[in-house]
Motif scaffolding. Structure first.
Motif, PDB file in Angstrom:
ATOM      1  N   GLN A 183       0.820  -1.215   0.000  1.00  0.00           N
ATOM      2  CA  GLN A 183       0.000   0.000   0.000  1.00  0.00           C
ATOM      3  C   GLN A 183       0.858   1.271   0.000  1.00  0.00           C
ATOM      4  OE1 GLN A 183      -3.237  -0.635   2.975  1.00  0.00           O
ATOM      5  NE2 GLN A 183      -2.789  -2.782   2.593  1.00  0.00           N
ATOM      6  N   ASP A 184       2.065   1.214   0.606  1.00  0.00           N
ATOM      7  CA  ASP A 184       3.018   2.322   0.435  1.00  0.00           C
ATOM      8  C   ASP A 184       3.252   2.571  -1.053  1.00  0.00           C
ATOM      9  OD1 ASP A 184       3.465   2.556   3.196  1.00  0.00           O
ATOM     10  OD2 ASP A 184       5.368   1.480   3.146  1.00  0.00           O
ATOM     11  N   ALA A 185       3.563   1.493  -1.766  1.00  0.00           N
ATOM     12  CA  ALA A 185       3.911   1.595  -3.177  1.00  0.00           C
ATOM     13  C   ALA A 185       2.752   2.135  -4.006  1.00  0.00           C
ATOM     14  CB  ALA A 185       4.340   0.229  -3.701  1.00  0.00           C
ATOM     15  N   PHE A 186       1.540   1.681  -3.709  1.00  0.00           N
ATOM     16  CA  PHE A 186       0.376   2.123  -4.475  1.00  0.00           C
ATOM     17  C   PHE A 186       0.096   3.602  -4.234  1.00  0.00           C
ATOM     18  CE2 PHE A 186      -4.234   1.331  -5.705  1.00  0.00           C
ATOM     19  CZ  PHE A 186      -3.943   1.020  -7.016  1.00  0.00           C
ATOM     20  N   ASN A 187       0.330   4.052  -3.003  1.00  0.00           N
ATOM     21  CA  ASN A 187       0.171   5.471  -2.669  1.00  0.00           C
ATOM     22  C   ASN A 187       1.191   6.324  -3.412  1.00  0.00           C
ATOM     23  OD1 ASN A 187       1.021   7.919  -0.960  1.00  0.00           O
ATOM     24  ND2 ASN A 187      -0.912   7.369   0.019  1.00  0.00           N
ATOM     25  N   LEU A 188       2.436   5.897  -3.397  1.00  0.00           N
ATOM     26  CA  LEU A 188       3.516   6.679  -4.004  1.00  0.00           C
ATOM     27  C   LEU A 188       3.483   6.643  -5.527  1.00  0.00           C
ATOM     28  CD1 LEU A 188       6.151   8.314  -3.718  1.00  0.00           C
ATOM     29  CD2 LEU A 188       7.365   6.125  -3.496  1.00  0.00           C
ATOM     30  N   GLY A 189       3.061   5.504  -6.096  1.00  0.00           N
ATOM     31  CA  GLY A 189       3.188   5.307  -7.533  1.00  0.00           C
ATOM     32  C   GLY A 189       2.495   6.358  -8.377  1.00  0.00           C
ATOM     33  N   TRP A 190       1.220   6.637  -8.093  1.00  0.00           N
ATOM     34  CA  TRP A 190       0.501   7.582  -8.945  1.00  0.00           C
ATOM     35  C   TRP A 190       1.012   9.003  -8.766  1.00  0.00           C
ATOM     36  CZ3 TRP A 190      -2.687  11.715  -7.467  1.00  0.00           C
ATOM     37  CH2 TRP A 190      -3.085  11.768  -6.127  1.00  0.00           C
ATOM     38  N   LYS A 191       1.524   9.305  -7.582  1.00  0.00           N
ATOM     39  CA  LYS A 191       2.038  10.652  -7.328  1.00  0.00           C
ATOM     40  C   LYS A 191       3.338  10.883  -8.100  1.00  0.00           C
ATOM     41  CE  LYS A 191      -0.153  10.503  -2.799  1.00  0.00           C
ATOM     42  NZ  LYS A 191       0.005  10.400  -1.332  1.00  0.00           N
ATOM     43  N   LEU A 192       4.234   9.895  -8.073  1.00  0.00           N
ATOM     44  CA  LEU A 192       5.458  10.001  -8.872  1.00  0.00           C
ATOM     45  C   LEU A 192       5.120  10.101 -10.352  1.00  0.00           C
ATOM     46  CD1 LEU A 192       8.169   7.529  -7.504  1.00  0.00           C
ATOM     47  CD2 LEU A 192       8.361  10.008  -7.797  1.00  0.00           C
ATOM     48  N   ALA A 193       4.152   9.310 -10.789  1.00  0.00           N
ATOM     49  CA  ALA A 193       3.772   9.336 -12.204  1.00  0.00           C
ATOM     50  C   ALA A 193       3.256  10.707 -12.610  1.00  0.00           C
ATOM     51  CB  ALA A 193       2.713   8.270 -12.474  1.00  0.00           C
TER      52      ALA A 193
END
Length: 527
Positions: free
Chosen positions: A310-320
């Motif tokens: 869930q860390d990764a899913f939170n960060l992923g769209w923001k970095l994108a």
């Protein structure tokens, strides 16, 4: 110019979830892992509903459900007596309420297969040697298994490289916390006898000790027990150098576990101490930490891997979004630590309480524990609270720059900003088809859900169809009640399945503000 948009260090569940999320936005990350081949140890076992929601949105729910053992319950007992049984999927407010048990090695395999099938590649036997941040990029030195070194520049770097994170050490970020003095034994073994339900976790205590049993694949179980004579306070302990044996685990089962069980065919025997540690910050300037690199805790509750996903899913769209020159980079990226670090604190605290209560040798604690569990068996409300905590569907973001855009939100009931979105069911007026919201949610898009006559709201989002999809629902019915609407209104759901905004049909200004700060292309200089 950087050579790569994102370098992900670590190809475990956290790193692969991040890589898959970025892929959904059309961004190919570079993924490295110092291990030359994937780990084949079972490690984490439980996958909880909030993580299943994430995995389903990435196209993998069927692959997981077909490979796993459904976790139907948690059973508590003392000697020959069963104290309580908690059904784990019942009443969970999720599109995927049934938790599953699956060895972490298989979780990684499914994630890896999906990533490769989508065009990704993991560079194995490649480790990070050093990193140096500047205003425009991160310069890194990498070394492969043959000793060859490469220096390259990446726009962003994410350390998903575990508890001993090289990335965290390179940033000089403290990993605050402590190591529990008690030594635990772990074994993946076949168990015969004992009349054990293969769809239940069993927590059993007797004669001053506790045994935890986790089923997975065929007749294999994970057994965790505190070693006899293990220290209760910090200090030297010679028993830490003594290897775990099947005989020692059998003795522990005979003394503390369900009666009549026989262990055999050990696939993995180990001893370990648990750590409870949290990174004091989750990022540098262009470097982020996720998963065990940011937080570790006892295995009680089985939420470590899930929290990393869930860390990764939170960060992923923001970095994108930042890489696509969408929204305000500072607003997006500052929200990651503001949202996820409090979750790390909460998960560590929850796991610690479970471990100390479940494994305590104190006669008083054992008495209170038996009493509490006996009461639990007759208190549906307490069972529901335990199920919800374990499912992680009640995780709520209470602070951060994205939540601030929602306006005044002092209440955090499900369906309000900062909470996980709720699935809804409705009948399509056009063709009479029964529909649900969850399959429409996308890890690459915001979803604007309007209830009733909210044409002005939909029109405000229309210029952003490359990042926002619109779902129009009738204004009345159970689906509207689920989000608390009695009059026309809307909710905006983020790509990570969290409610960003909720408002009436007259609250278009908060939608405009959010779209400007988070979604609009070129609204801030590209980072």
């Amino acid at each position: 110019m950087p050579d790569s948009p994102v370098l992900i260090v670590g190809a475990g569940p956290t790193g692969l979830t991040l890589a898959l999320t970025l892929q959904r936005h059309g961004i190919e990350a570079r993924v490295i892992d110092k291990l030359e081949r994937p780990a084949d140890l079972s490690k984490a076992l439980a996958v909880w509903p909030a993580s299943l929601e994430v995995l389903a949105s990435l196209g993998m729910h069927d692959a997981f459900s077909q490979s796993a053992t459904p976790l139907r319950s948690v059973t508590f007992g003392d000697g020959a007596k069963r104290l309580a049984r908690v059904d784990m999927g019942e009443g969970i407010d999720s599109a995927y309420p049934q938790p599953i048990l699956l060895p972490q090695s298989k979780t990684e395999h499914i994630l890896h297969e999906q990533y490769v099938a989508s065009g990704g590649r993991v560079e194995r036997g490649v480790e990070l040697v050093s990193l140096d941040e500047d205003g425009d990029a991160v310069t890194v030195t990498l070394r492969d298994a043959h000793g060859h070194e490469e220096t390259t520049r990446v726009a962003w770097l994410v350390g998903a490289d575990g508890a001993r994170s090289t990335v965290r050490h390179a940033l000089g970020i403290e990993f605050e916390g402590y190591t529990e003095p008690a030594l635990f034994l772990l074994g993946d073994v076949h168990i015969d006898g004992g009349d054990l339900d293969r769809h239940s976790i069993h927590i059993w205590w007797h004669n001053g000790g506790t045994v935890a049993l986790f089923p997975f694949e065929h007749d294999v179980w994970r057994i965790i027990v505190e070693r006899e004579g293990s220290p209760q306070t910090a200090g030297d302990d010679s028993s830490a150098d003594t290897p775990a044996t099947l005989e020692e685990l059998q003795q522990a089962m005979d003394r503390h576990g369900p009666p009549g069980t026989r262990l055999s065919q050990p696939a993995w025997l180990s001893s370990f101490r648990t750590n409870e540690r949290l990174a004091v910050r989750y990022r540098g300037a262009r470097v982020f930490l996720a998963g065990d690199a940011a937080h570790i805790h006892t295995p009680a509750g089985g939420q470590g891997m899930n929290t990393g996903i869930q860390d990764a899913f939170n960060l992923g769209w923001k970095l994108a979004y930042v890489l696509q020159n969408r929204g305000d980079a500072q607003t997006l990226l500052d929200s990651y630590e503001a949202e996820r670090r409090p979750v790390g604190i909460q998960v560590i605290d929850h796991a610690s309480r479970l471990m100390h209560m479940g494994m305590s040798r104190s006669a008083l604690v054992r008495f209170v524990r038996d009493l509490a569990v006996t009461v639990l068996d007759h208190m549906p409300a307490l069972q529901m609270r335990l199920r919800t905590e374990m499912s992680e569907t009640d995780i709520t973001y209470r602070t951060g720059p994205l939540l601030a855009l929602a306006g005044d939100s002092r209440h955090f009931a499900r369906g309000l900003p900062g909470t996980r979105a709720r699935d809804v069911h409705w009948t399509d007026a056009a063709d009479g088809t029964a529909r649900t919201l969850w399959p429409s949610l996308s890890p690459a898009l915001h979803t604007l859900v309007t209830f009733g006559e909210a044409d002005d709201i939909a029109a405000r989002a229309a210029p952003h169809t490359d990042a926002v999809q619109i779902v129009r629902l009738p204004g009345t019915g159970e689906h509207a009640e689920r989000y608390g609407f009695e009059a026309p209104g809307f909710v905006l759901i983020r790509p990570d399945q969290v409610v960003a905004l909720r408002g009436s049909a007259q609250d278009g200004f908060i939608l405009d503000r959010y779209l400007e700060r988070v979604v609009r292309m070129g609204s801030a200089p590209a980072a």
